[in-house]
Design a protein around this motif. Structure first.
Motif, PDB file in Angstrom:
ATOM      1  N   ILE A  28       0.866  -1.178   0.000  1.00 17.90           N
ATOM      2  CA  ILE A  28       0.000   0.000   0.000  1.00 17.90           C
ATOM      3  C   ILE A  28       0.902   1.227   0.000  1.00 17.90           C
ATOM      4  O   ILE A  28       1.722   1.410   0.885  1.00 17.90           O
ATOM      5  N   THR A  29       0.760   2.046  -1.019  1.00 19.17           N
ATOM      6  CA  THR A  29       1.601   3.237  -1.155  1.00 19.17           C
ATOM      7  C   THR A  29       0.810   4.532  -1.001  1.00 19.17           C
ATOM      8  O   THR A  29       1.382   5.617  -1.017  1.00 19.17           O
ATOM      9  N   ALA A  30      -0.516   4.429  -0.893  1.00 19.31           N
ATOM     10  CA  ALA A  30      -1.366   5.607  -0.723  1.00 19.31           C
ATOM     11  C   ALA A  30      -2.640   5.177  -0.011  1.00 19.31           C
ATOM     12  O   ALA A  30      -3.003   4.008  -0.041  1.00 19.31           O
ATOM     13  N   TYR A  31      -3.286   6.106   0.637  1.00 16.47           N
ATOM     14  CA  TYR A  31      -4.529   5.824   1.341  1.00 16.47           C
ATOM     15  C   TYR A  31      -5.716   6.291   0.516  1.00 16.47           C
ATOM     16  O   TYR A  31      -5.638   7.318  -0.166  1.00 16.47           O
ATOM     17  N   ALA A  32      -6.817   5.554   0.586  1.00 12.60           N
ATOM     18  CA  ALA A  32      -8.059   6.014  -0.036  1.00 12.60           C
ATOM     19  C   ALA A  32      -8.531   7.245   0.734  1.00 12.60           C
ATOM     20  O   ALA A  32      -8.245   7.389   1.921  1.00 12.60           O
ATOM     21  N   LYS A  33      -9.221   8.121   0.058  1.00 14.10           N
ATOM     22  CA  LYS A  33      -9.682   9.357   0.691  1.00 14.10           C
ATOM     23  C   LYS A  33     -11.204   9.390   0.731  1.00 14.10           C
ATOM     24  O   LYS A  33     -11.865   8.796  -0.114  1.00 14.10           O
ATOM     25  N   ASP A  34     -11.730  10.113   1.718  1.00 10.33           N
ATOM     26  CA  ASP A  34     -13.176  10.259   1.817  1.00 10.33           C
ATOM     27  C   ASP A  34     -13.653  11.333   0.841  1.00 10.33           C
ATOM     28  O   ASP A  34     -12.868  11.877   0.057  1.00 10.33           O
ATOM     29  N   ALA A  35     -14.940  11.628   0.891  1.00 11.78           N
ATOM     30  CA  ALA A  35     -15.551  12.544  -0.073  1.00 11.78           C
ATOM     31  C   ALA A  35     -14.959  13.948  -0.045  1.00 11.78           C
ATOM     32  O   ALA A  35     -15.020  14.666  -1.041  1.00 11.78           O
ATOM     33  N   ILE A  36     -14.382  14.358   1.083  1.00  7.03           N
ATOM     34  CA  ILE A  36     -13.799  15.708   1.142  1.00  7.03           C
ATOM     35  C   ILE A  36     -12.270  15.694   1.097  1.00  7.03           C
ATOM     36  O   ILE A  36     -11.627  16.684   1.388  1.00  7.03           O
ATOM     37  N   GLY A  37     -11.716  14.547   0.725  1.00  9.60           N
ATOM     38  CA  GLY A  37     -10.286  14.467   0.498  1.00  9.60           C
ATOM     39  C   GLY A  37      -9.431  14.084   1.691  1.00  9.60           C
ATOM     40  O   GLY A  37      -8.207  14.148   1.612  1.00  9.60           O
ATOM     41  N   ASN A  38     -10.034  13.688   2.804  1.00 13.76           N
ATOM     42  CA  ASN A  38      -9.261  13.284   3.980  1.00 13.76           C
ATOM     43  C   ASN A  38      -8.905  11.804   3.921  1.00 13.76           C
ATOM     44  O   ASN A  38      -9.725  10.984   3.521  1.00 13.76           O
ATOM     45  N   ALA A  39      -7.704  11.483   4.333  1.00 13.68           N
ATOM     46  CA  ALA A  39      -7.267  10.091   4.460  1.00 13.68           C
ATOM     47  C   ALA A  39      -7.020   9.816   5.938  1.00 13.68           C
ATOM     48  O   ALA A  39      -6.574  10.702   6.673  1.00 13.68           O
TER      49      ALA A  39
END
Length: 114
Positions: free
Chosen positions: A34-45
């Motif tokens: 895993i090299t990046a985190y999924a983000k929520d609707a407002i761009g927070n990880a």
């Protein structure tokens, strides 16, 4: 935390990332880190540091040791079984799975026993 309920056969995915964006973590010639985190609707990880809580570490280790060998398809099929938190949200036509339903969901219990 709540999970968005989906009417598809697959369990919902956190955030708003399309499934294609998550394919980079799939198994193909070995596990991809895993090299990046999924983000929520407002761009927070969000990330949890298991070192911050022995209880969290134990829970994650238990889940991984018992469920880590199951395929995505099998995990998806278990997640959507009647009586699961996911199925309750769909039955109620809720957009999100409630914390109470998640806390009361014992769908995976049989798989977590030694």
């Amino acid at each position: 935390m709540t999970r968005r309920a989906s009417k598809s056969l697959a369990p919902p995915i956190y955030g708003t990332q399309p499934r294609d964006a998550l394919r980079r973590y799939s198994f193909k010639n070995g596990w991809n880190p895993i090299t990046a985190y999924a983000k929520d609707a407002i761009g927070n990880a969000y990330a949890a540091d298991e070192r911050s809580s022995p209880e969290l570490k134990q829970a994650l280790d238990t889940v991984w040791s018992h469920l880590g060998c199951l395929s995505v398809v099998m995990l998806s099929r278990i997640t959507v079984l009647p009586g699961s938190a996911w199925s309750k949200a769909v039955e109620r036509k809720n957009c999100f799975i409630s914390n109470a339903d998640m806390a009361e969901d014992h769908t995976f219990d049989a798989y977590l026993k030694a």
